[in-house]
Enzyme design. Structure first.
Site, PDB file in Angstrom:
ATOM      1  N   ASP A  53      34.259  15.806 -25.334  1.00  4.30           N
ATOM      2  CA  ASP A  53      35.357  16.416 -24.592  1.00  4.30           C
ATOM      3  C   ASP A  53      36.607  15.546 -24.598  1.00  4.30           C
ATOM      4  O   ASP A  53      37.734  16.057 -24.507  1.00  4.30           O
ATOM      5  CB  ASP A  53      34.926  16.670 -23.147  1.00  4.30           C
ATOM      6  CG  ASP A  53      33.807  17.701 -23.065  1.00  4.30           C
ATOM      7  OD1 ASP A  53      33.588  18.413 -24.068  1.00  4.30           O
ATOM      8  OD2 ASP A  53      33.154  17.792 -22.013  1.00  4.30           O
ATOM      9  N   GLY A  54      36.425  14.244 -24.719  1.00  5.70           N
ATOM     10  CA  GLY A  54      37.567  13.334 -24.732  1.00  5.70           C
ATOM     11  C   GLY A  54      38.520  13.579 -25.889  1.00  5.70           C
ATOM     12  O   GLY A  54      39.723  13.326 -25.762  1.00  5.70           O
ATOM     13  N   ASN A 103      42.714  18.423 -17.534  1.00  7.60           N
ATOM     14  CA  ASN A 103      41.647  18.435 -16.536  1.00  7.60           C
ATOM     15  C   ASN A 103      42.173  18.325 -15.111  1.00  7.60           C
ATOM     16  O   ASN A 103      42.102  19.254 -14.343  1.00  7.60           O
ATOM     17  CB  ASN A 103      40.648  17.309 -16.802  1.00  7.60           C
ATOM     18  CG  ASN A 103      39.474  17.756 -17.636  1.00  7.60           C
ATOM     19  OD1 ASN A 103      39.332  18.940 -17.942  1.00  7.60           O
ATOM     20  ND2 ASN A 103      38.626  16.836 -18.023  1.00  7.60           N
ATOM     21  N   ASP A 123      39.056   9.210   0.683  1.00  5.82           N
ATOM     22  CA  ASP A 123      39.212   8.382  -0.515  1.00  5.82           C
ATOM     23  C   ASP A 123      40.326   8.886  -1.420  1.00  5.82           C
ATOM     24  O   ASP A 123      40.851   8.130  -2.236  1.00  5.82           O
ATOM     25  CB  ASP A 123      37.900   8.332  -1.307  1.00  5.82           C
ATOM     26  CG  ASP A 123      36.911   7.345  -0.715  1.00  5.82           C
ATOM     27  OD1 ASP A 123      37.315   6.608   0.211  1.00  5.82           O
ATOM     28  OD2 ASP A 123      35.759   7.314  -1.162  1.00  5.82           O
TER      29      ASP A 123
END
Length: 411
Positions: A149-150, A230, A260
């Protein structure tokens, strides 16, 4: 101060581009109408089946209005297992299809390529470029990704405006966004070159970082614009304190995030970091933006989905004890201080991802194969349990009979 002619021309061009983009965008619930041309010669086949500015997903098919001649091959770097498919692919594209092939210069720096003797003749005919330095705009007709996917995320980052159609082969670890198998790559690439392919338009987020102004009214840095496929993630970085982030939607303060951090993602990104943080999974054709808190210090803060046409603003709350850190598709990580702002909206430049089958089949196959969605042992049918039921009934009757036999007789 007078503006010289060169700056006037530049300012005029920039204003025209902004006006054109505003004309393309809509403020409706159906999101911006995406640009329908991808690279120099790829576009969506025109179809009358339109539903309120959003084309019927089943009718989104690729067509070429002139034969594609240039292809960009993106290979996962530092992975020896992909060298053989890479050599086979570029050899076929150059010698059999007479195409102009672009590759990153870093790929050819791999010393292991010297072991492939037949690659020498191909190497001399490859066009090279360096990411972040060379501009590929209007030079590439379509893209082939070899890896995980990268590689698709990297392809997206190379084109900050119109993106050529992307064909992604699954040669990585997960492969949620890479539907093609490499076994018969010649036939599959030929289908694409002949225009026999369905498309998934994966929306991207346009992220603009505005730095606070100084006392003399000048900005510290120029606005930074980045398109992500993304998600954009805002977190507390190395600080031990909670993030305290204000979230605005179309100028209205919605809430303050104490936890966070925050994930703002596309439907494509809903199956990435967002789903790990508890968000729902959304099909990439749905026009939406997802807002997902990261470990919020509140039991009632649930992920939300907002229309794709809105503009989100993220900034530090005045009471925040620390800076916030932002990253774009896991890259370009930077700190945002008090007075800095991050604006996020849907870009008019999607990533046209070529389907191996169709939009629906590809997505559900990825859910099943990569994420094992809803995997569970099948419940047995009633007739399969009938024997067990009868045997259980018999056992109960025997126990009851024995119980009656053991009771003392009446006197």
């Amino acid at each position: 101060m007078k503006m010289d002619s060169k700056n006037k021309a530049k300012h005029s061009t920039t204003s025209k581009e902004t006006d054109d983009e505003e004309e393309t965008r809509t403020r409706s619930l159906n999101a911006p109408s995406p640009i329908q041309q991808f690279g120099p010669c790829g576009r969506i086949m025109k179809n009358s089946a339109m539903v309120m500015q959003i084309q019927d997903p089943a009718s989104q098919r690729l067509t070429w209005y002139k034969p594609p001649l240039t292809v960009l091959v993106i290979k996962k770097v530092h992975d020896a297992t992909i060298l053989t498919p890479f050599v086979q692919l570029v050899h076929w594209l150059v010698h059999d299809k007479s195409m102009v092939v672009f590759v990153e210069a870093a790929v050819l720096d791999d010393t292991l390529l010297k072991e492939y003797g037949d690659f020498t003749s191909v190497r001399e005919r490859l066009m090279t470029f360096r990411a972040g330095t060379d501009d590929l705009t209007d030079k590439i007709d379509f893209i082939i990704c070899l890896g995980g996917d990268g590689t698709l995320l990297h392809a997206s980052s190379l084109f900050q405006q119109s993106v050529p159609p992307v064909m992604a082969f699954h040669l990585g670890s997960l492969g949620f966004l890479t539907p093609f198998e490499f076994n018969n790559f010649q036939d599959q690439v030929m289908n694409v070159l002949e225009g026999h392919a369905a498309l998934t338009l994966r929306s991207r987020l346009q992220c603009v970082v505005l730095r606070k102004t100084t006392e003399d009214g000048k900005e510290k840095k120029k606005p930074t614009t980045i398109l992500v496929l993304n998600e954009v993630v805002v977190d507390r970085g190395p600080s031990p304190y909670l993030s305290n982030i204000d979230l605005f939607l179309d100028g209205k303060h919605i809430t303050s995030v104490q936890g966070d951090g925050l994930i703002v993602s596309t439907p494509t990104g809903s199956t990435a970091y967002a789903v790990a943080a508890g968000a729902s999974m959304i099909h990439p054709s749905v026009p939406a933006i997802m807002v997902t808190p990261i470990c919020p210090h509140s039991l009632s803060f649930r992920p939300i989905v907002v229309p794709a046409g809105v503009e989100l603003k993220i900034a530090l709350s005045p009471e925040a004890r620390n800076a916030m850190w932002v990253s774009f598709d896991g890259r370009n990580r930077q700190a945002l201080q008090h007075g800095d702002s991050l604006y996020v909206t849907t870009s008019v430049y999607p990533v046209p991802s070529i389907c191996a089958q169709d939009q629906i089949s590809d997505w559900f196959d990825s859910l099943a194969e990569c994420l094992h969605w809803n995997v569970r042992k099948k419940q047995k049918q009633i007739d399969e349990l009938s024997d067990m039921t009868h045997s259980s009934s018999d056992t109960l009757e025997e126990i009851d009979a024995n119980h009656h036999d053991d009771r003392p007789a009446d006197t």
